[in-house]
Scaffold this motif. Structure first.
Motif, PDB file in Angstrom:
ATOM      1  N   VAL A  29       0.832  -1.322  -0.034  1.00 44.29           N
ATOM      2  CA  VAL A  29      -0.093  -0.033   0.034  1.00 44.29           C
ATOM      3  C   VAL A  29       0.982   1.197  -0.048  1.00 44.29           C
ATOM      4  O   VAL A  29       1.737   1.385   0.795  1.00 44.29           O
ATOM      5  CB  VAL A  29      -0.915  -0.158   1.361  1.00 44.29           C
ATOM      6  N   MET A  30       0.735   1.944  -0.982  1.00 38.69           N
ATOM      7  CA  MET A  30       1.442   3.472  -0.981  1.00 38.69           C
ATOM      8  C   MET A  30       0.950   4.301   0.266  1.00 38.69           C
ATOM      9  O   MET A  30      -0.125   4.090   0.815  1.00 38.69           O
ATOM     10  CB  MET A  30       1.112   4.205  -2.395  1.00 38.69           C
ATOM     11  N   ASP A  36       0.493  14.373  -2.611  1.00 38.54           N
ATOM     12  CA  ASP A  36      -0.001  13.450  -3.877  1.00 38.54           C
ATOM     13  C   ASP A  36      -1.514  14.249  -4.312  1.00 38.54           C
ATOM     14  O   ASP A  36      -1.782  14.050  -5.445  1.00 38.54           O
ATOM     15  CB  ASP A  36      -0.301  12.047  -3.310  1.00 38.54           C
ATOM     16  N   VAL A  37      -2.402  14.381  -3.367  1.00 41.50           N
ATOM     17  CA  VAL A  37      -3.393  15.079  -3.804  1.00 41.50           C
ATOM     18  C   VAL A  37      -3.397  16.370  -4.381  1.00 41.50           C
ATOM     19  O   VAL A  37      -4.125  16.577  -5.263  1.00 41.50           O
ATOM     20  CB  VAL A  37      -4.552  15.254  -2.463  1.00 41.50           C
ATOM     21  N   LEU A  38      -2.442  17.056  -3.712  1.00 38.83           N
ATOM     22  CA  LEU A  38      -2.342  18.522  -4.172  1.00 38.83           C
ATOM     23  C   LEU A  38      -1.927  18.407  -5.740  1.00 38.83           C
ATOM     24  O   LEU A  38      -2.095  19.232  -6.823  1.00 38.83           O
ATOM     25  CB  LEU A  38      -1.358  19.438  -3.514  1.00 38.83           C
ATOM     26  N   LEU A 120      -2.259  10.970   4.321  1.00 38.63           N
ATOM     27  CA  LEU A 120      -3.736  11.255   3.970  1.00 38.63           C
ATOM     28  C   LEU A 120      -4.660  10.570   4.984  1.00 38.63           C
ATOM     29  O   LEU A 120      -5.687  10.899   5.461  1.00 38.63           O
ATOM     30  CB  LEU A 120      -4.048  10.625   2.639  1.00 38.63           C
ATOM     31  N   VAL A 121      -4.396   9.342   5.531  1.00 34.92           N
ATOM     32  CA  VAL A 121      -5.084   8.756   6.355  1.00 34.92           C
ATOM     33  C   VAL A 121      -5.057   9.404   7.805  1.00 34.92           C
ATOM     34  O   VAL A 121      -6.046   9.557   8.239  1.00 34.92           O
ATOM     35  CB  VAL A 121      -4.449   7.302   6.910  1.00 34.92           C
ATOM     36  N   VAL A 153     -10.719  10.852  -0.393  1.00 28.76           N
ATOM     37  CA  VAL A 153     -11.827   9.536  -0.575  1.00 28.76           C
ATOM     38  C   VAL A 153     -11.182   9.222  -2.225  1.00 28.76           C
ATOM     39  O   VAL A 153     -11.046   8.123  -2.549  1.00 28.76           O
ATOM     40  CB  VAL A 153     -12.996   9.757  -0.314  1.00 28.76           C
ATOM     41  N   SER A 154     -11.389  10.185  -3.042  1.00 25.20           N
ATOM     42  CA  SER A 154     -11.319   9.665  -4.442  1.00 25.20           C
ATOM     43  C   SER A 154      -9.870   9.570  -4.721  1.00 25.20           C
ATOM     44  O   SER A 154      -9.524   8.539  -5.455  1.00 25.20           O
ATOM     45  CB  SER A 154     -11.431  11.169  -5.127  1.00 25.20           C
ATOM     46  N   HIS A 155      -8.562   9.897  -4.030  1.00 24.18           N
ATOM     47  CA  HIS A 155      -7.415   9.455  -4.159  1.00 24.18           C
ATOM     48  C   HIS A 155      -7.370   8.011  -3.637  1.00 24.18           C
ATOM     49  O   HIS A 155      -6.566   7.115  -4.188  1.00 24.18           O
ATOM     50  CB  HIS A 155      -6.474  10.406  -3.387  1.00 24.18           C
TER      51      HIS A 155
END
Length: 173
Positions: A29-30, A36-38, A120-121, A153-155
């Protein structure tokens, strides 16, 4: 027996294997970060000033199809955040008189920030526990962007789809 002929040997069954894919590389899992989102959504940041009228803010929300605006001073320093929820609360408190207020009258002044290298988590957990859907991203240089719970959530869904594809390729070969 001709010298070019050799009977099959046990070692012949051992073909060289490619190591471009391993079980570990396919199922790991990455550790996704805010950056990453930005990187995916871009760093466009829509802001308003505390003294702006609420009408200006509502139009900015509508025109940019977003759910929150960062509130900054003339130097770009964060003063607060104005979300759709803040506006709805004010509508309930002052029906028919809401648009006459300034942003500073209804914005949330205490803002949770995250850093670009934060996992992100962790951000998702903070958003869920704090019951908010937008979090500005900042580092020592200042504001970098904003992430939403939808972005996170999308990521993660994209990551899961990628992981599933990798597992299928591992199984099929």
């Amino acid at each position: 027996m001709p010298e070019s002929y050799r009977p099959p040997l046990r070692k012949d069954d051992k073909s060289e294997q490619s190591h471009s894919q391993t079980t570990q590389s396919n199922i790991s899992v990455m550790k996704a970060t805010v950056q990453d989102v930005l990187d995916r959504k871009g760093g466009k940041l829509i802001s308003v000033r505390p003294q702006d009228g609420l009408q200006v803010a509502v139009e900015a929300l509508r025109d940019n199809r977003i759910g929150a605006l960062v509130v900054t001073d003339a130097n770009g320093a964060l003063q607060g955040i104005l979300s759709e929820r803040d506006i709805v609360r004010k509508l309930a408190d002052a029906p028919g008189r809401t648009l006459g207020h300034n942003v500073e009258d209804i914005m949330t002044s205490k803002v949770e920030l995250c850093k670009p290298d934060e996992l992100l988590v962790s951000v998702l957990r903070r958003m869920t526990e704090g019951r908010f859907r937008h979090m500005p991203v900042a580092d020592d240089s200042g504001l970098l962007g904003i992430v939403t719970i939808g972005d996170v959530v999308s990521h993660r869904l994209n990551e899961l789809e990628h992981e599933a594809l990798q597992l299928k390729q591992l199984i099929v070969g």
